[in-house]
Structure formats: C-alpha cells, structure tokens
Design an enzyme around this catalytic site. Sequence first.
Site: not given
Length: 510
Positions: A168-170
């Site tokens: 899970i990024e950005g």
Amino acid sequence: MAPARSRFAGRRLSFGRVALTVLAALAVVGVGAAAAVVPVLTTPATAPGSDRWFAGYYDVTLDSGEQLARSTMAEGPGGIVLAFVVAAGDADCTPTWGKAYTLDDAASRFQLDRRVERLRREGRPLAVSFGGAINTELASACSTVDALARAYGLVLDRYGIDVIDLDIEGDALRDTAATARRAAAVAQLQRERAADGRPLDVWLTLPVAPNGLTDDGLAQVSSLMDAGVSIAGVNAMTMNFNADDRSVSMADLSIGALRATAAQLETAWNERKLPLPAGGAWSLLGATPMIGQNDVEHEVFSLDDAHALAAFADEVGLERMSLWSVNRDRTCGTNYPHPRTVSVSCSGVEQAGETFSDVLGAGRDGTPSGRIAPEDDSPVIADDPETSPFPVWSSQSFYSAGVFVVWHGSVYVSKWWNEDGAVPDDPTLDAAASAWTYVGPVLPGDKPYALPQLPAGTYPEWVAGDLYNQGDRVMYNGSGYEAKWWSRGQRPDRSVTDRDYSPWKLVTEP
C-alpha cells in the site's frame, strides 16, 4: 514498489532531526515509556530461526518468452514475491499483472503458472503482492467486499499460494473507503480459508521514514487489526528516505527505521492486548531495501549496506527479508552509460559476481509461519506429442534461442541455437553449461501443442522442388508460412523450432 517514483517525494527528512524528535518525545513521556521501548530495540530474538525467510520481489510485467531462458526467478536463495497484481481499470475488479497482462496472458506469454508451480514443488517461500506504487489497487476498483475477496482469492488459488502481500503506497494509503473494504475483504478471506484448513498469512508492505511508519501506514495496520485480521507481519520498505544528512549510510537509515517500526508494532499489539510472538516485535517485521541505485539519486544501497543490514537482521531475529528487485540483482552492462538512472534490469552498482540475494538471503531457510512445504507427490506426465504443451525434444531437430520443448515431463527453453546436443535434463551438466533452462513441470491442465491452422486453400501448398522467393506464402499441413529469403527444398515446419536458419516463418493470420 516502482523504480520510477520516490516514496517521500518533496519531503526532506533529516536523520539528526528525527533522532532529536524521538529523544524529546521520550523525555516528555518519562522514563517508564522509554523503558517500554528499549527491550524491543535491543533484546536479541528468542524465537527459533526455522521460520525466518527470504523472498525477493520479482516484477512479472518485465517478462517475455525469450527472457525466460535467462530468467532469475528460480535462481538464488529463498523464494519469490510476485509483483504486482492490480485492477484492470479504475472501476474494473479483474485482477491483472501490472494492468498489462491478464492471468491467462501471463500463463501463455511467459509460462508464469508453470514457473510458480516449480517453486512451489521445490518448497520455496511464495507470496503474491497486490498494489504497488502505480496503477489501481483492487480495493479501489472493486465496489464490494465480496467482489474484492473473490478477486484476491482467485489469484491465490490460481498459483496455490497462502501468503498475501498488500503493498500500500501513495494515494492508496489515504483512500479510506478502499482501506475499509480491503480490511473487511482480507478478514473474510482469512476466516474462510481457516475454516477450510488453509491458513492465510497476511503481510502489509508499507513505506517507512527514518522514524518508522508514517501516520498513514499506522492507520493501515490499525484498519486490518480492528477488522479482525491476524497480521503475520509488516514489511518496511527501507528505501528512498530522501534524508538531509548524506553522510548516514543506507544501512544505518534502514536499521534506524526498523528499530522505530518495531517499537510501533509492539505498541499496536500491546494496545489491543494481543500477545507478541516469542521473538517479540521483530518476529512481526520484514525489510525490503531497493538494491543499488535508489530513486533518490544520492541514495545508493551498496553491498556493504546489504552485509550490515543482514548482520543486524540476524542479531535481532528479523522475520522476513526481501529486496526490490530480483530482476535488478546484477551489475549493469557496459553499454548502459547511466548507472545513476534507475534501471529495471540492473542495480547500478558494481557487484563483482556477488548478488544482493545471496547476502540478504544467507541463513534464511525458513518459510512463512514455519509451515513445512508438503512433499511433492505430483505424478510426472509422460511425454506425448499428441498431448504435450510444446514439441517433445529430439536430437534430430534444430532449436533457436527462446524455443520451448518438453522432455521427461518437464518444460525447457533453449538459451542459444543448438542441435544434436545433450538432453535437456542431462545430470552431468551444470546449468550454465547446458543449452537449456528448466522452466517447470508439464501441468495436468496444459493444452496440447498445435500450430495455428488456416482455412484450406488460403495459400498454395508447398512443393519441395519449387523455387520460393522472399515474401512468397505457402501452406504445409494446414499451417501458413512466409518465405524470408530464397529457398528450395526446405520444409517450412522446420521454422517452428529453428527461427534463425530456416528460410520460412510461421503465419498466424491470413
């Protein structure tokens, strides 16, 4: 994890400033709070080491059929984290590899199902990573919890994998609706599989700063825990710190981030009165450096950094070690003149024959949760030209690089043009000396190999004594072929395996 984007773009993080902030916070809350943190950071692990594992990320979207002959997916220590499964579109809940390939595309174009099955049968750690830095994560595209759980389960079932890696990024970190949907879907999936006797390990892969998880990252941990998910661990992306102090090594930045993250995890578990594993918070923690050149230009994770991080991980009993990425774990060739620009195919540093995988994976012979891989009792499927997914190898045929064959129930791909050489599974040859690379087993669901057929009369039938010039098209056994240069008496079907020297090429459409 995408090699073209920094996780902390626009933010400057000073290592010294972070340290002062942590010390100031401890001074405010008092000695008692500091004492609660210190054991996590300094106590050696007491848990057995059999379940400590290594698996490097492998970017599936970079594959092609021809590249499989030199693929590193099945080489080196440990296992593989397959990256990345994302949605087919912003509102399309279909799982794909990087939005570029469907699951069926990956099976046919670069034999992914077969290669994964090889690793599974060898007892290697395997995980599928959902998300990453680009494209749309399934939790954002799928409109319901049930649809999302089905999408996750479809991928895990297809590859026979029991470890899910949620990268899970950005923007995904701040998508509250998707976060809630993801937590509910994973909890549902985990309950269903537990009821069937199929445990599911859930790992969260999150960006970290030198002072640990960001608030958004902690919220992701809390969301899963509060939904009832049993979290196997948190994998810290120890990369792209964008720190002000350039004198601090990447190993020290990574170690500092891991110490801080371990303290955060201990706090999260204690707040919910959940028991920590025998090894403490370190048994809930993983690390993934970006090997070599990072996206932040002045940050380079060297082999010295790898040795230092590996030593620290052994000292504290870090549960998991990964790297981004296996595809990059090699020295760049001399024709690549920009090593400071991140490449998806090499590290950007001189490795002198050493690999980051060997360094970071040394001594990590376990599997997630210490599960013992079942013995491989899969039957060997007999070679049969009528049922095999590729032509059965013959010493009488010519093979160009990238051609697939079947031999003794296994699929091989040729590394260079060869004929009348050693059998593909010759046990006396080292893999480097063989003209063949083992891809994986013939699978029960494989479809028989068949050349594309064209309607009768599409082109004239090939005649052995006729002269053919470049561009001429003929039919042979129902398939179409086009002449690449002048020839006479050269059977067109030889071109199926000998793409280099046959004067013909296969025509797939009229």
